[in-house]
Design a protein around this motif. Sequence first.
Motif, PDB file in Angstrom:
ATOM      1  N   TRP A  81       3.166  10.045  -9.344  1.00 44.31           N
ATOM      2  CA  TRP A  81       3.153   8.928  -8.409  1.00 44.31           C
ATOM      3  C   TRP A  81       2.919   7.578  -9.085  1.00 44.31           C
ATOM      4  N   ALA A  82       2.846   7.524 -10.393  1.00 45.06           N
ATOM      5  CA  ALA A  82       2.566   6.271 -11.092  1.00 45.06           C
ATOM      6  C   ALA A  82       3.591   5.175 -10.796  1.00 45.06           C
ATOM      7  N   PRO A  83       4.902   5.453 -10.784  1.00 42.60           N
ATOM      8  CA  PRO A  83       5.856   4.369 -10.466  1.00 42.60           C
ATOM      9  C   PRO A  83       5.609   3.731  -9.103  1.00 42.60           C
ATOM     10  N   LEU A  84       5.326   4.550  -8.093  1.00 38.91           N
ATOM     11  CA  LEU A  84       5.053   3.999  -6.763  1.00 38.91           C
ATOM     12  C   LEU A  84       3.763   3.186  -6.756  1.00 38.91           C
ATOM     13  N   LEU A  85       2.714   3.692  -7.406  1.00 38.40           N
ATOM     14  CA  LEU A  85       1.442   2.970  -7.435  1.00 38.40           C
ATOM     15  C   LEU A  85       1.563   1.667  -8.207  1.00 38.40           C
ATOM     16  N   LEU A  86       2.338   1.664  -9.280  1.00 38.40           N
ATOM     17  CA  LEU A  86       2.535   0.426 -10.041  1.00 38.40           C
ATOM     18  C   LEU A  86       3.333  -0.596  -9.237  1.00 38.40           C
ATOM     19  N   THR A  87       4.228  -0.124  -8.375  1.00 39.58           N
ATOM     20  CA  THR A  87       4.922  -1.048  -7.477  1.00 39.58           C
ATOM     21  C   THR A  87       3.948  -1.734  -6.529  1.00 39.58           C
ATOM     22  N   GLY A  88       2.999  -0.962  -6.003  1.00 40.46           N
ATOM     23  CA  GLY A  88       1.965  -1.562  -5.165  1.00 40.46           C
ATOM     24  C   GLY A  88       1.094  -2.538  -5.928  1.00 40.46           C
ATOM     25  N   PHE A  89       0.789  -2.205  -7.189  1.00 38.60           N
ATOM     26  CA  PHE A  89      -0.013  -3.124  -8.000  1.00 38.60           C
ATOM     27  C   PHE A  89       0.745  -4.424  -8.262  1.00 38.60           C
ATOM     28  N   ALA A  90       2.045  -4.340  -8.491  1.00 38.80           N
ATOM     29  CA  ALA A  90       2.847  -5.556  -8.678  1.00 38.80           C
ATOM     30  C   ALA A  90       2.812  -6.416  -7.414  1.00 38.80           C
ATOM     31  N   PHE A  91       2.744  -5.775  -6.250  1.00 44.62           N
ATOM     32  CA  PHE A  91       2.638  -6.538  -4.997  1.00 44.62           C
ATOM     33  C   PHE A  91       1.286  -7.238  -4.922  1.00 44.62           C
ATOM     34  N   ASN A  92       0.223  -6.574  -5.385  1.00 39.17           N
ATOM     35  CA  ASN A  92      -1.087  -7.240  -5.457  1.00 39.17           C
ATOM     36  C   ASN A  92      -1.025  -8.480  -6.339  1.00 39.17           C
ATOM     37  N   VAL A  93      -0.385  -8.354  -7.487  1.00 43.85           N
ATOM     38  CA  VAL A  93      -0.273  -9.486  -8.406  1.00 43.85           C
ATOM     39  C   VAL A  93       0.532 -10.617  -7.771  1.00 43.85           C
ATOM     40  N   ALA A  94       1.604 -10.262  -7.063  1.00 42.82           N
ATOM     41  CA  ALA A  94       2.419 -11.290  -6.415  1.00 42.82           C
ATOM     42  C   ALA A  94       1.626 -12.035  -5.344  1.00 42.82           C
ATOM     43  N   ILE A  95       0.837 -11.299  -4.560  1.00 43.77           N
ATOM     44  CA  ILE A  95       0.011 -11.950  -3.536  1.00 43.77           C
ATOM     45  C   ILE A  95      -1.007 -12.875  -4.182  1.00 43.77           C
ATOM     46  N   SER A  96      -1.630 -12.438  -5.271  1.00 46.08           N
ATOM     47  CA  SER A  96      -2.636 -13.275  -5.935  1.00 46.08           C
ATOM     48  C   SER A  96      -2.007 -14.543  -6.516  1.00 46.08           C
ATOM     49  N   LEU A  97      -0.815 -14.431  -7.092  1.00 49.06           N
ATOM     50  CA  LEU A  97      -0.161 -15.609  -7.668  1.00 49.06           C
ATOM     51  C   LEU A  97       0.218 -16.615  -6.588  1.00 49.06           C
ATOM     52  N   MET A  98       0.775 -16.133  -5.480  1.00 47.15           N
ATOM     53  CA  MET A  98       1.153 -17.042  -4.401  1.00 47.15           C
ATOM     54  C   MET A  98      -0.077 -17.680  -3.759  1.00 47.15           C
ATOM     55  N   ALA A  99      -1.121 -16.895  -3.539  1.00 49.80           N
ATOM     56  CA  ALA A  99      -2.340 -17.455  -2.961  1.00 49.80           C
ATOM     57  C   ALA A  99      -2.968 -18.481  -3.898  1.00 49.80           C
ATOM     58  N   MET A 100      -2.906 -18.202  -5.201  1.00 46.21           N
ATOM     59  CA  MET A 100      -3.476 -19.154  -6.161  1.00 46.21           C
ATOM     60  C   MET A 100      -2.678 -20.443  -6.201  1.00 46.21           C
ATOM     61  N   ALA A 142      -9.634  -9.313  -5.394  1.00 46.33           N
ATOM     62  CA  ALA A 142      -9.908  -9.297  -3.954  1.00 46.33           C
ATOM     63  C   ALA A 142      -8.688  -8.945  -3.128  1.00 46.33           C
ATOM     64  N   THR A 143      -7.500  -8.917  -3.717  1.00 46.23           N
ATOM     65  CA  THR A 143      -6.300  -8.613  -2.931  1.00 46.23           C
ATOM     66  C   THR A 143      -6.299  -7.192  -2.378  1.00 46.23           C
ATOM     67  N   VAL A 144      -7.132  -6.308  -2.925  1.00 48.47           N
ATOM     68  CA  VAL A 144      -7.197  -4.939  -2.368  1.00 48.47           C
ATOM     69  C   VAL A 144      -7.746  -4.952  -0.947  1.00 48.47           C
ATOM     70  N   GLN A 145      -8.433  -6.027  -0.553  1.00 41.05           N
ATOM     71  CA  GLN A 145      -8.933  -6.111   0.817  1.00 41.05           C
ATOM     72  C   GLN A 145      -7.804  -6.225   1.829  1.00 41.05           C
ATOM     73  N   ALA A 146      -6.602  -6.565   1.359  1.00 40.35           N
ATOM     74  CA  ALA A 146      -5.461  -6.653   2.277  1.00 40.35           C
ATOM     75  C   ALA A 146      -5.099  -5.304   2.864  1.00 40.35           C
ATOM     76  N   SER A 147      -5.508  -4.218   2.208  1.00 42.45           N
ATOM     77  CA  SER A 147      -5.215  -2.887   2.750  1.00 42.45           C
ATOM     78  C   SER A 147      -5.931  -2.656   4.075  1.00 42.45           C
ATOM     79  N   ILE A 148      -7.047  -3.346   4.298  1.00 45.67           N
ATOM     80  CA  ILE A 148      -7.806  -3.157   5.539  1.00 45.67           C
ATOM     81  C   ILE A 148      -7.037  -3.697   6.733  1.00 45.67           C
TER      82      ILE A 148
END
Length: 293
Positions: free
Chosen positions: A77-96, A231-237
């Motif tokens: 499942w690493a490819p799928l999880l890394l896709t989710g991590f890339a989404f976390n990075v994208a959210i952090s960059l846009m928010a920043m 802190a972007t992991v809080q978006a899962s809530i």
Amino acid sequence: MNPSDRNGPRADERPEGRPTDLPVLLPFAISKNRPPARLRPVHGWLLCGLAVVALPAWAQGAGAGAALSPLEVVIKWAPLLLTGFAFNVAISLMAMAIGTLAGIGLGLTMLAEGRVLRRIAWSITQVFRNVPWLVLLFFVMFLVPFQVTVFGLRVPLPDWVKATFGFSLPVMANVAEIVRGAVRSVPNTQWEAAESLAFTRRQTMWRIILPQCAKRMLPPWMNVYALIAMATVQASIVGVTEMLTLTAQVHAAEGGRPELFAPLYGFALLCFFLYCYPIDRLTAGLERRFETR
């Protein structure tokens, strides 16, 4: 005993008037000297065909019954999880990016000459700096509508857009405080020298003060980014499908096995550590390089 005696008396020895006995089938006896029967070619091909059909089904059943090891599950499942991590990075960059632009304006407003503007900007900064980020996230998720109408055109606002805006609010407040502190740290002699050269306040701010503040603001700005990335992991809530959400879904897809909990969430921990630790080291290096005395 004579074999003929077992089969009864012969026809010429039977007494007249006695009913004839029924024939009896004797058990089949295999002679020890008889060679074994050979397997015909047709039978051999039939068994091979059955093996070809049965082996894949047996292998599939054995594979379904055998559970993968935790390491194999993570690799699977690493490819799928890394896709989710890339989404976390994208959210952090846009928010920043959004928070930095808004924070610079808010920080300069706190340094304005008008007392009312300074008070309003200071109040906004203190509110968003001292409120939990998760509360701000819930506030934005439930306050912002799911879509807006612009010139008759309906524009949807998905959850990840609202989450990005929610994370940009604390970034804005922290960047505003960074800007204010950096400008205040510049010696007053810089202002006096600019005034003696007939620079206006705006010219002094943009041409003299802010260029000197860039190196002072960069290390704390990077610290804020590292915090917002974690802190972007809080978006899962609030329903955003990012790495932590995908990790929970993968754990459920694998049957909720307890031994998979630590490896799957440990993989998420490792990804964030490998991403944020170099930022921390770079920040420390910049602090030493740009240290002011």
